[in-house]
Enzyme design. Structure first.
Site, PDB file in Angstrom:
ATOM      1  N   GLN A  33       3.174   9.878   1.409  1.00  0.00           N
ATOM      2  CA  GLN A  33       4.472   9.184   1.492  1.00  0.00           C
ATOM      3  C   GLN A  33       5.398   9.541   0.333  1.00  0.00           C
ATOM      4  O   GLN A  33       6.596   9.301   0.398  1.00  0.00           O
ATOM      5  CB  GLN A  33       4.270   7.657   1.562  1.00  0.00           C
ATOM      6  CG  GLN A  33       3.590   7.217   2.855  1.00  0.00           C
ATOM      7  CD  GLN A  33       3.411   5.713   2.922  1.00  0.00           C
ATOM      8  OE1 GLN A  33       2.455   5.171   2.374  1.00  0.00           O
ATOM      9  NE2 GLN A  33       4.351   5.032   3.569  1.00  0.00           N
ATOM     10  N   HIS A  72      -2.421   7.445   7.395  1.00  0.00           N
ATOM     11  CA  HIS A  72      -1.463   8.366   6.757  1.00  0.00           C
ATOM     12  C   HIS A  72      -2.159   9.675   6.344  1.00  0.00           C
ATOM     13  O   HIS A  72      -1.560  10.748   6.406  1.00  0.00           O
ATOM     14  CB  HIS A  72      -0.829   7.727   5.517  1.00  0.00           C
ATOM     15  CG  HIS A  72       0.307   6.789   5.797  1.00  0.00           C
ATOM     16  ND1 HIS A  72       1.479   7.193   6.383  1.00  0.00           N
ATOM     17  CD2 HIS A  72       0.452   5.459   5.531  1.00  0.00           C
ATOM     18  CE1 HIS A  72       2.305   6.147   6.481  1.00  0.00           C
ATOM     19  NE2 HIS A  72       1.699   5.082   5.981  1.00  0.00           N
ATOM     20  N   HIS A 113      -4.458   1.294   7.837  1.00  0.00           N
ATOM     21  CA  HIS A 113      -3.084   1.807   7.935  1.00  0.00           C
ATOM     22  C   HIS A 113      -2.902   2.985   6.962  1.00  0.00           C
ATOM     23  O   HIS A 113      -2.357   4.029   7.334  1.00  0.00           O
ATOM     24  CB  HIS A 113      -2.116   0.663   7.618  1.00  0.00           C
ATOM     25  CG  HIS A 113      -0.670   1.056   7.480  1.00  0.00           C
ATOM     26  ND1 HIS A 113       0.312   0.622   8.338  1.00  0.00           N
ATOM     27  CD2 HIS A 113      -0.028   1.844   6.560  1.00  0.00           C
ATOM     28  CE1 HIS A 113       1.485   1.128   7.974  1.00  0.00           C
ATOM     29  NE2 HIS A 113       1.308   1.874   6.880  1.00  0.00           N
ATOM     30  N   GLU A 114      -3.394   2.826   5.736  1.00  0.00           N
ATOM     31  CA  GLU A 114      -3.254   3.886   4.724  1.00  0.00           C
ATOM     32  C   GLU A 114      -4.098   5.109   5.079  1.00  0.00           C
ATOM     33  O   GLU A 114      -3.664   6.250   4.915  1.00  0.00           O
ATOM     34  CB  GLU A 114      -3.651   3.370   3.334  1.00  0.00           C
ATOM     35  CG  GLU A 114      -2.877   2.174   2.823  1.00  0.00           C
ATOM     36  CD  GLU A 114      -1.371   2.305   2.922  1.00  0.00           C
ATOM     37  OE1 GLU A 114      -0.863   3.442   2.978  1.00  0.00           O
ATOM     38  OE2 GLU A 114      -0.701   1.274   2.974  1.00  0.00           O
ATOM     39  N   GLY A 127       0.841  -1.201   0.000  1.00  0.00           N
ATOM     40  CA  GLY A 127       0.000   0.000   0.000  1.00  0.00           C
ATOM     41  C   GLY A 127       0.866   1.237   0.000  1.00  0.00           C
ATOM     42  O   GLY A 127       2.056   1.166   0.338  1.00  0.00           O
ATOM     43  N   CYS A 172       5.917  -0.232   7.627  1.00  0.00           N
ATOM     44  CA  CYS A 172       5.570   0.963   6.858  1.00  0.00           C
ATOM     45  C   CYS A 172       6.788   1.403   6.053  1.00  0.00           C
ATOM     46  O   CYS A 172       7.901   1.438   6.591  1.00  0.00           O
ATOM     47  CB  CYS A 172       5.132   2.090   7.797  1.00  0.00           C
ATOM     48  SG  CYS A 172       4.653   3.597   6.934  1.00  0.00           S
ATOM     49  N   LEU A 173       6.561   1.727   4.799  1.00  0.00           N
ATOM     50  CA  LEU A 173       7.678   2.145   3.940  1.00  0.00           C
ATOM     51  C   LEU A 173       8.309   3.442   4.440  1.00  0.00           C
ATOM     52  O   LEU A 173       9.458   3.726   4.111  1.00  0.00           O
ATOM     53  CB  LEU A 173       7.194   2.307   2.494  1.00  0.00           C
ATOM     54  CG  LEU A 173       6.721   0.999   1.834  1.00  0.00           C
ATOM     55  CD1 LEU A 173       6.076   1.282   0.488  1.00  0.00           C
ATOM     56  CD2 LEU A 173       7.872   0.020   1.684  1.00  0.00           C
TER      57      LEU A 173
HETATM   58  O1  GNR Z   1       3.989  -2.615   2.613  1.00  0.00           O
HETATM   59  C1  GNR Z   1       3.316  -2.466   3.644  1.00  0.00           C
HETATM   60  N1  GNR Z   1       2.988  -3.563   4.382  1.00  0.00           N
HETATM   61  C2  GNR Z   1       2.074  -3.528   5.420  1.00  0.00           C
HETATM   62  C3  GNR Z   1       2.011  -4.623   6.274  1.00  0.00           C
HETATM   63  C4  GNR Z   1       1.100  -4.642   7.304  1.00  0.00           C
HETATM   64  C5  GNR Z   1       0.237  -3.600   7.497  1.00  0.00           C
HETATM   65  C6  GNR Z   1       0.294  -2.496   6.678  1.00  0.00           C
HETATM   66  C7  GNR Z   1       1.194  -2.469   5.629  1.00  0.00           C
HETATM   67  S1  GNR Z   1       1.243  -1.093   4.570  1.00  0.00           S
HETATM   68  C8  GNR Z   1       2.923  -1.120   4.084  1.00  0.00           C
HETATM   69  C9  GNR Z   1       3.186  -0.059   3.036  1.00  0.00           C
HETATM   70  C10 GNR Z   1       2.976   1.306   3.646  1.00  0.00           C
HETATM   71  O2  GNR Z   1       3.759   1.863   4.365  1.00  0.00           O
HETATM   72  N2  GNR Z   1       1.837   1.896   3.387  1.00  0.00           N
HETATM   73  O3  GNR Z   1       1.551   3.095   3.932  1.00  0.00           O
HETATM   74 NI    NI Z   2       2.633   3.148   5.801  1.00  0.00          NI
END
Ligand code: GNR
Ligand code: NI
Length: 188
Positions: free
Chosen positions: A51, A159, A155-156, A46, A113-114
Site C-alpha cells: 500500500q 494485500h 484483509h492484510e 492495518g 481499505c485505505l
Molecule cells: O483501517 C482499516 N480498517 C479496516 C476495517 C475492517 C477490516 C479491515 C480493515 S484494514 C483497514 C486499513 C487497510 O486498508 N489495511 O490494508
Molecule cells: Ni486494505
C-alpha cells in the site's frame, strides 16, 4: 520516520504478489517505522507494505490506534476532576505471515481499505485463524486469533496476494463501489 504516500485503486501495483523478506536489516526497520507512521496518520488499523508501493510480505496492525500518550489524562471540564484512561497503542508487525487452520465458521464484517477510500462493504471470512509470522529480528511466532484481529490479518494478508476486499464482492457490487469512488473523486 516518514509518512509515505498510500496508493489507491486502480493503481496496478495493488495487484502485485509481494515477495518474502529475506534480509532483516535496518532498511526493513525503517520501512516498518514508516508504515506505522503512515497508518496512524491515515488513520487505519492495518497496512500492508504494497500500500506504500513496496512489494514485500510485511504488515503492520494496531487495533487501538487512537492513543496520544498512554498516561491517564486529568481534566476538569465540568468542574469535577476526572482521569481518562486512553486506549493504549498496540503496534504489531507481521513479516512473512501465514494462515494456518482457518475455522469453518465464518463471520461477516464491514470492511474498509485505505487503498479504496470511503467505500465500505461486508466481507465474509473465517472467524478464527492460527497465524505464523516472523518479527523484525527474524524470529518465528504463532498465535490463535479471532474477532477483529483475525479479520484484519486476513484483509492484510490478501494485500500480499494482490487481492482487495472489494474482490470478495460480486462483480455488480464491486463495480458499484468503484463507480461510487470515481464520483467521490470528481467532487473532491
Ligand atoms: O483501517 C482499516 N480498517 C479496516 C476495517 C475492517 C477490516 C479491515 C480493515 S484494514 C483497514 C486499513 C487497510 O486498508 N489495511 O490494508
Ligand atoms: Ni486494505
Amino acid at each position: 520516520m516518514a509518512i509515505r504516500e498510500i496508493i489507491e485503486v486502480p493503481d496496478p501495483r495493488l495487484k502485485q504478489v509481494s515477495v518474502p523478506v529475506e534480509t532483516f536489516d535496518d532498511e526493513l526497520k525503517t520501512l516498518v517505522d514508516d508504515m506505522f507512521e503512515t497508518m496512524y496518520d491515515a488513520p487505519g488499523i492495518g497496512l500492508a507494505a504494497i500500500q506504500v508501493g513496496v512489494p514485500l510480505r510485511v504488515l503492520v496492525i494496531d487495533l487501538q490506534p487512537d492513543d496520544e500518550d498512554a498516561e491517564p489524562v486529568a481534566c476538569d471540564h465540568d468542574g469535577h476532576h476526572h482521569h481518562h484512561q486512553p486506549t493504549k497503542k498496540e503496534p504489531r508487525v507481521f513479516i512473512n505471515p501465514e494462515i494456518l487452520d482457518p475455522s469453518e465458521e465464518h463471520t461477516l464484517y464491514q470492511e474498509g481499505c485505505l487503498s479504496v477510500p470511503e467505500i465500505y462493504a461486508e466481507v465474509e471470512r473465517p472467524s478464527r485463524i492460527r497465524a505464523r509470522w516472523q518479527d523484525l529480528a527474524g524470529n518465528t511466532h504463532e498465535e490463535d486469533m479471532d474477532g477483529l484481529m483475525a479479520t484484519c490479518l486476513q484483509h492484510e494478508m490478501d494485500h500480499l496476494e494482490g487481492v482487495l476486499f472489494i474482490d470478495h464482492l460480486s462483480r455488480l457490487k464491486r463495480n458499484m463501489a468503484l463507480k461510487k469512488l470515481e464520483k467521490l473523486r470528481k467532487v473532491a
